[in-house]
Design a protein around this motif. Sequence first.
Motif, PDB file in Angstrom:
ATOM      1  N   ASP A 123       0.812  -1.214   0.000  1.00 26.55           N
ATOM      2  CA  ASP A 123       0.000   0.000   0.000  1.00 26.55           C
ATOM      3  C   ASP A 123       0.849   1.270   0.000  1.00 26.55           C
ATOM      4  O   ASP A 123       0.332   2.361   0.093  1.00 26.55           O
ATOM      5  CB  ASP A 123      -0.972   0.015   1.187  1.00 26.55           C
ATOM      6  N   GLY A 124       2.163   1.107  -0.142  1.00 26.32           N
ATOM      7  CA  GLY A 124       3.038   2.271  -0.216  1.00 26.32           C
ATOM      8  C   GLY A 124       3.500   2.778   1.123  1.00 26.32           C
ATOM      9  O   GLY A 124       4.284   3.709   1.199  1.00 26.32           O
ATOM     10  N   SER A 125       3.047   2.186   2.210  1.00 33.30           N
ATOM     11  CA  SER A 125       3.467   2.673   3.517  1.00 33.30           C
ATOM     12  C   SER A 125       4.623   1.836   4.037  1.00 33.30           C
ATOM     13  O   SER A 125       4.847   0.717   3.609  1.00 33.30           O
ATOM     14  CB  SER A 125       2.296   2.638   4.503  1.00 33.30           C
ATOM     15  N   ILE A 126       5.360   2.412   4.960  1.00 33.72           N
ATOM     16  CA  ILE A 126       6.531   1.755   5.520  1.00 33.72           C
ATOM     17  C   ILE A 126       6.721   2.265   6.940  1.00 33.72           C
ATOM     18  O   ILE A 126       6.303   3.364   7.274  1.00 33.72           O
ATOM     19  CB  ILE A 126       7.777   2.032   4.646  1.00 33.72           C
ATOM     20  N   SER A 127       7.357   1.493   7.761  1.00 31.65           N
ATOM     21  CA  SER A 127       7.631   1.899   9.133  1.00 31.65           C
ATOM     22  C   SER A 127       8.986   2.593   9.196  1.00 31.65           C
ATOM     23  O   SER A 127       9.950   2.138   8.577  1.00 31.65           O
ATOM     24  CB  SER A 127       7.631   0.663  10.031  1.00 31.65           C
ATOM     25  N   HIS A 128       9.071   3.703   9.938  1.00 32.84           N
ATOM     26  CA  HIS A 128      10.315   4.478  10.009  1.00 32.84           C
ATOM     27  C   HIS A 128      11.471   3.710  10.620  1.00 32.84           C
ATOM     28  O   HIS A 128      12.623   4.002  10.343  1.00 32.84           O
ATOM     29  CB  HIS A 128      10.099   5.783  10.775  1.00 32.84           C
ATOM     30  N   GLN A 171      15.710   9.598  -1.690  1.00 34.34           N
ATOM     31  CA  GLN A 171      14.560   9.007  -1.009  1.00 34.34           C
ATOM     32  C   GLN A 171      14.299   9.784   0.271  1.00 34.34           C
ATOM     33  O   GLN A 171      15.242  10.186   0.964  1.00 34.34           O
ATOM     34  CB  GLN A 171      14.832   7.551  -0.657  1.00 34.34           C
ATOM     35  N   ALA A 172      13.037   9.986   0.576  1.00 36.28           N
ATOM     36  CA  ALA A 172      12.671  10.705   1.788  1.00 36.28           C
ATOM     37  C   ALA A 172      11.419  10.067   2.384  1.00 36.28           C
ATOM     38  O   ALA A 172      10.482   9.712   1.673  1.00 36.28           O
ATOM     39  CB  ALA A 172      12.428  12.179   1.500  1.00 36.28           C
ATOM     40  N   TYR A 173      11.432   9.928   3.694  1.00 35.81           N
ATOM     41  CA  TYR A 173      10.318   9.337   4.442  1.00 35.81           C
ATOM     42  C   TYR A 173       9.575  10.449   5.167  1.00 35.81           C
ATOM     43  O   TYR A 173      10.171  11.422   5.638  1.00 35.81           O
ATOM     44  CB  TYR A 173      10.863   8.334   5.458  1.00 35.81           C
ATOM     45  N   PHE A 174       8.262  10.311   5.251  1.00 32.11           N
ATOM     46  CA  PHE A 174       7.460  11.220   6.064  1.00 32.11           C
ATOM     47  C   PHE A 174       6.227  10.467   6.542  1.00 32.11           C
ATOM     48  O   PHE A 174       5.887   9.400   6.035  1.00 32.11           O
ATOM     49  CB  PHE A 174       7.052  12.482   5.276  1.00 32.11           C
ATOM     50  N   PHE A 223      -0.184   7.206   8.300  1.00 32.74           N
ATOM     51  CA  PHE A 223       0.641   6.293   7.510  1.00 32.74           C
ATOM     52  C   PHE A 223       2.003   6.922   7.265  1.00 32.74           C
ATOM     53  O   PHE A 223       2.158   8.131   7.261  1.00 32.74           O
ATOM     54  CB  PHE A 223      -0.033   5.926   6.183  1.00 32.74           C
ATOM     55  N   GLY A 224       2.999   6.061   7.087  1.00 36.86           N
ATOM     56  CA  GLY A 224       4.334   6.487   6.696  1.00 36.86           C
ATOM     57  C   GLY A 224       4.527   6.163   5.230  1.00 36.86           C
ATOM     58  O   GLY A 224       3.997   5.168   4.727  1.00 36.86           O
ATOM     59  N   HIS A 225       5.272   6.997   4.535  1.00 41.86           N
ATOM     60  CA  HIS A 225       5.456   6.794   3.098  1.00 41.86           C
ATOM     61  C   HIS A 225       6.845   7.257   2.686  1.00 41.86           C
ATOM     62  O   HIS A 225       7.390   8.206   3.259  1.00 41.86           O
ATOM     63  CB  HIS A 225       4.396   7.581   2.325  1.00 41.86           C
ATOM     64  N   VAL A 226       7.428   6.581   1.702  1.00 38.89           N
ATOM     65  CA  VAL A 226       8.718   6.971   1.144  1.00 38.89           C
ATOM     66  C   VAL A 226       8.498   7.441  -0.292  1.00 38.89           C
ATOM     67  O   VAL A 226       7.868   6.750  -1.080  1.00 38.89           O
ATOM     68  CB  VAL A 226       9.718   5.797   1.156  1.00 38.89           C
ATOM     69  N   VAL A 227       8.999   8.616  -0.596  1.00 33.99           N
ATOM     70  CA  VAL A 227       8.995   9.121  -1.963  1.00 33.99           C
ATOM     71  C   VAL A 227      10.415   9.034  -2.487  1.00 33.99           C
ATOM     72  O   VAL A 227      11.378   9.138  -1.726  1.00 33.99           O
ATOM     73  CB  VAL A 227       8.469  10.576  -2.040  1.00 33.99           C
ATOM     74  N   SER A 228      10.553   8.794  -3.786  1.00 36.79           N
ATOM     75  CA  SER A 228      11.898   8.725  -4.360  1.00 36.79           C
ATOM     76  C   SER A 228      11.888   9.297  -5.765  1.00 36.79           C
ATOM     77  O   SER A 228      10.874   9.238  -6.468  1.00 36.79           O
ATOM     78  CB  SER A 228      12.407   7.284  -4.365  1.00 36.79           C
TER      79      SER A 228
END
Length: 186
Positions: free
Chosen positions: A92-97, A116-119, A160-165
Amino acid sequence: AIVVADEPTALSRDHVQLLSSQFEATPGTYDVLVTILDHNANKRGVLNVLRKKHKLGRAQIRVVVPAPPAPATLAASPLQFCWGANDDQQRDGSISHDRLTPNPARLYGLYQSTVQAYFETYDLIDTTGTRYFVEHRIVNTLGDTMVVAVDTVDARGSAFGHVVSSDLAGFAAGRYIYVVSVQRAD
């Protein structure tokens, strides 16, 4: 204790050892002091051993913990630049920090051309699941948009957490701004 074999190993980016600590804090401003003590440095000679001379490194940073967002507000955390997150992305595109390796230097180039950046996003309206559009773009120092991409995230829950790249291959050396915005699909 962390053991480092020798100086070339200590300076190598391939042998990074990362210490991470997490704790909860109430909203406010905090000064965080980190001290590193090398027990094996400067121990030559009897006097230094008796004086307990050691190499010492300190770093201090001011951290502001914001108040939680108001009810019915869509809010996002600051970006945390990181390495190698794509392999850990969930469907689902989410990830744990806690599964990310931070990249605070934010340096990219020949061997690492993908930024890559997490938020984290917090939406206190819906707790059953919502679709979000995450737009991320890279802007140069003149304000020109270099790259734009949009991710769709089907989140389950109110956060939710998400990483963009984005791939920086082909970009000229220099400074760029990474802009991320989140909106509900409805």
